[in-house]
Each structure stands twice: as C-alpha cells, then as structure tokens.
Design an enzyme around this catalytic site. Structure first.
Site, PDB file in Angstrom:
ATOM      1  CG  ASP A 120       5.672  -0.657  -6.272  1.00  0.00           C
ATOM      2  OD1 ASP A 120       6.189  -1.126  -5.234  1.00  0.00           O
ATOM      3  OD2 ASP A 120       4.472  -0.326  -6.335  1.00  0.00           O
ATOM      4  CD  GLU A 143       3.129   0.063  -0.683  1.00  0.00           C
ATOM      5  OE1 GLU A 143       2.635   0.382   0.414  1.00  0.00           O
ATOM      6  OE2 GLU A 143       3.274   0.895  -1.623  1.00  0.00           O
TER       7      GLU A 143
END
Length: 490
Positions: free
Chosen positions: A85, A152
C-alpha cells in the site's frame, strides 16, 4: 532527461531493469491503504507466473517462496519484506483519482517523482525489488521467502494479522527504509488517539457572508521521519487563527477540514466561516499580519506558508455555537504536537513525539485524529493520555487504538554483521547503524517470530507521504547491488 511526464518507454531504460519494470507496472494499479487488494493480487499473480509457491492469507498478505539456487540449498532461509500500500496525498487542484488513476511518473534528472501526488516509492521500490529477485535467474541466493503486507500506512494491519508459523526464515530483510548507506536495526512503537465532539448548531447570522479560509503551502511530511524538521502543522496554525481572531471579528464557524493521513504532518487546512461584510477588509489585514508572524517563526524550515480567504458559494447555512467553536479552536491551538523527548542514548534520535493529524466535519460531528510514537512504551502511553486529556477538556469523547510495538535494536546480531560487512566490501565504506522514530513492521513481525533476526535498508527517498515524494534513481541501483550481495552471502 527532464520531462513533465515520463512514459513507460522512457523509464524502461533504467537499471536495474527488472526492478524498474515491476515498479512501473505496480504504479499503474491504485493501491492506497485499504484499497490495495488489486495490487496484492497482482503481486501474487506475478509470483505464480514465475513458478513460485504462493499463499495469500485471510487479510490479503502475500507470501511467496522460491527455492535456493543450485548449491545454496543449505543456506539459511531469508525473507524479503515490503508493504504494497501507499499513502495517497495530492496537491489541491490535482485532477487525480486514487481509486482508479495510475500514478503519473515524472523523471527529473536522476530523480523520479509523481505529478502532483505521492509517488509510492514508499514502499513500491521494496515490492519491486522483491519481485525482481524472484524473477532473477543469476542471483546465487539461498532459500527465499517474500512477504508483501497490506495496509502498513494506516495501522500496520497486515503485519498485525500475520499468523505465526507461516514464515520459516532465520533472517528478514525489510526493504522499507529511505536513506542509502543506513542500516536500521530498531524503531519506535506507536498508537492512535482519535476523538469526536457533537456540535450545537444555529443559523448563520442574517447579513453575514460565507468564506473559505485556507492554510496552505506547507511541506508536511512523514510524522516519524520529519517530526523534528521544524515544519508547520496546518491544523495548529488554523487553530491559532481561529482562537486569536475569531472573537475579534465575530467569525462564525460552519466546518473545519485538514489533513488526511494519521502518519503525515498536515500540509493544508481550511475553515468555512460566516463573516459580517463590514469586517472582511479588516479581517484580511489581520490575516496578513498573522501570516507574517507564522512565516517568520517557521523561517527556512517551511517558507511556503500562505493564508487565502475566498468567497464560498455553497457554505452550510448552520454554524457552530460560539462556545463549541471556541473549544475546538482552543484544542487545535494548544494540542501537543511535535517532539516531546529525544533519546538520551542515541544522538539525534527522537524518542517520543505526537502528531496532530486530521480534523473533519460530518454534519454536527467534529472528528480529530492524532498519533503518538515512542521507543519507550510508557512514554508512548503517557503522551497518548496527555493528548486525550486535552481533548476531554475541550468536550471530546476519546478513543485509543490498539497500537503497535517498537523494535528493539540488536547491534551485535549476526545479520547486522553480515549486511555491514557486505556493504563495506561492495562500496568500500561502512554503513551507519541506526534506529528510527518512524514505525516499521519489524516490531510486529518480531513479536510473532521471536529469534528472527531483522534489518531494514533502502535507497534515498525524500518528502515521502507528500506530493513532493521522490527517489534517487542511482541510489535504487546501489540498493539493488547491496540486496543481491547480501543474498549471495547469507
């Protein structure tokens, strides 16, 4: 080459070719935090296409295994770890939809940028490097595992939900660092503190006109890596304006907004205000003076600050009661933000900090998000409780997140000696061994896999979590050389 926008063909000449190929392809897939499922599936598909064993767990983390090169079967299992991400930030006026648009890459000399948005080199370069290792046929590596986690940036959700027992690695190379030549061996833990307040509303005063006040032009940045860089926080500055000038000019607040990531220092903020027409000219003069004061205080740390007041045609007709508006302004103005304490043991390392990150208005609700970090658990919780106390004094209901642990440095570990030795052999100079104030997934992974040795390294990146994010192209080449050499010597 200096171009406004780089094509896939322009970037296809970059070396290492395999790494850049995967980064370019990944940049075409929208992958903001909590919207990275398609990108995670793409990573899994790439692993399968390369003939590797692939497993995707219930939350979306991808684990890929590749056998050792011939003759290296007895080497320790090494895991490469990165997150898929990215933080989605864009400049106001940039026509980019992070839910569907590819990142528009832009090369300027030996650096790679996006066009008006975050680049996603954090941590797309790490994902691309791991895939390039899997695709390689000439790296003499031992048994490999690749762990690509999800989400994350907004809470380390992927690492937090990683089941124990899935990884077999003795060594883990986290590929999520941002300074070439540095070897990270420890990081801070963190926790989020969020709050809501119901606002009493009334009609805007008859005859008043709606305006939008914007605080803009700040650099922002990563709330761990740049928290000690002296940069301005748009929410605190907006709070200063409202608290200082609100009663003087009879400002009526209809809505506040600013920031959009808990781990980014907010660059922009705005207030929808109703103002008596007779007060507008004097208010603008007072704004100009207050802007000059803030610019002087920020100096070269953040020289681009600007206040903009503009008419707003579609403003809400309801405004906050004065007491509530004053309470919210008071919190923004006084909320702790920035460095609380530096490490007594490691020069230059921030030990404890807090970030006033986001404010949003939803009907009659005001929502505020903050985050706290520390390498000391007790200090982290004390900072979170102090922010909560400030919020409660201003009428907010407060919640704390679950938080995540820090990562304890182990400077004498075999893996640290291996990587530093390889670096000196390849580049002829030692690495800087350090701990960082930002959060890394190593703390959570280490909790689930006690005894696993971990380090983190990466290429030079700057201004991550902002639309100015960029990465050094030559540094990515050096990062690749180090990664290959470590794998061949592990």
């Amino acid at each position: 080459m200096t171009t406004a926008t780089a094509t896939r063909e322009d970037l296809g000449v970059l070396e290492p070719h395999g790494l850049w190929h995967y980064f370019i392809e990944l940049s075409r897939i929208p992958r903001g935090s909590k919207n990275e499922a398609a990108a995670a599936r793409w990573v899994a598909d790439m692993g399968r296409a390369l003939g590797c064993e692939v497993h995707q767990d219930a939350v979306g983390n991808v684990i890929i295994r590749k056998p050792a090169a011939p003759g290296r079967e007895g080497a320790p299992v090494t895991a490469l770890q990165a997150h898929v991400d990215m933080v989605c930030e864009k400049n106001e006026g940039t026509p980019h939809d992070f839910l569907k648009d590819p990142i528009a890459l832009r090369r300027v000399g030996d650096r790679l940028y996006a066009t008006g948005t975050t680049l996603g080199a954090d941590n797309g370069v790490g994902v691309a490097a791991a895939l390039a290792v899997l695709a390689s046929k000439d790296i003499q590596h031992g048994p490999l595992e690749v762990l690509v986690t999800i989400d994350e940036e907004t809470g380390l959700t992927g690492a937090a939900n990683l089941a124990s027992g899935q990884l077999k690695a003795k060594y883990l190379l986290n590929l999520d660092s941002e300074e070439e030549g540095d070897l990270t061996i420890g990081c801070a833990g963190g926790i989020d503190t969020t709050a809501t307040r119901k606002m009493a509303l009334r009609p805007a005063t008859a005859g008043h006109a709606p305006y939008r006040l914007k605080v803009m032009g700040l650099k922002g940045g990563h709330s761990g890596m740049e928290i000690n860089a002296g940069r301005g926080n748009s929410l605190r500055i907006l709070g200063s304006v409202l608290w200082t000038l609100g009663p003087r000019f009879g400002l009526e607040v209809a809505a506040l907004a600013g920031g959009n990531k808990r781990n980014a220092i907010p660059r922009e903020a705005s207030a929808v205000l109703w103002i008596a027409p007779a007060q507008v000219e004097a208010f603008q003069a007072a704004l100009k003076a207050l802007e000059a004061d803030h610019r002087s205080a920020l100096g070269a740390f953040d020289p681009g600050l600007a206040f903009v007041l503009e008419p707003k045609a579609d403003a809400p007709a309801q405004v906050w009661e004065d007491a509530g508006a004053r309470a919210v302004a008071s919190f923004l103005f006084t909320c702790p933000h920035g460095v609380e304490a530096n490490s007594p043991d490691i020069p230059g390392l921030v030990q404890t900090s807090t970030n006033l990150a986001i404010i949003a208005t939803n009907g009659d609700q005001v929502e505020i998000s903050t985050s706290q970090r520390s390498s000391i658990h007790g200090s982290k919780m004390d900072m979170a409780h102090r922010v909560a106390a400030s919020l409660e004094l201003c009428g907010f209901t407060v919640k704390h997140g679950d938080g995540y642990p820090g990562w304890k440095p182990e400077p004498s570990a075999d893996l640290v000696k291996l990587v530093t030795g390889v670096h000196e052999k390849v580049f002829g100079k030692p690495m800087a061994i350090k701990a960082i104030h930002a959060g890394l997934e190593c703390g959570l992974i280490g909790e689930k896999y006690p005894g696993m040795q971990m380090v983190s390294f990466g290429p030079d990146m700057w201004d991550v979590h902002t639309p100015d994010e960029h990465v050094s192209i030559p540094s990515v080449g050096n990062f690749w050389k180090l990664l290959v050499a470590v794998l061949e010597n592990a």
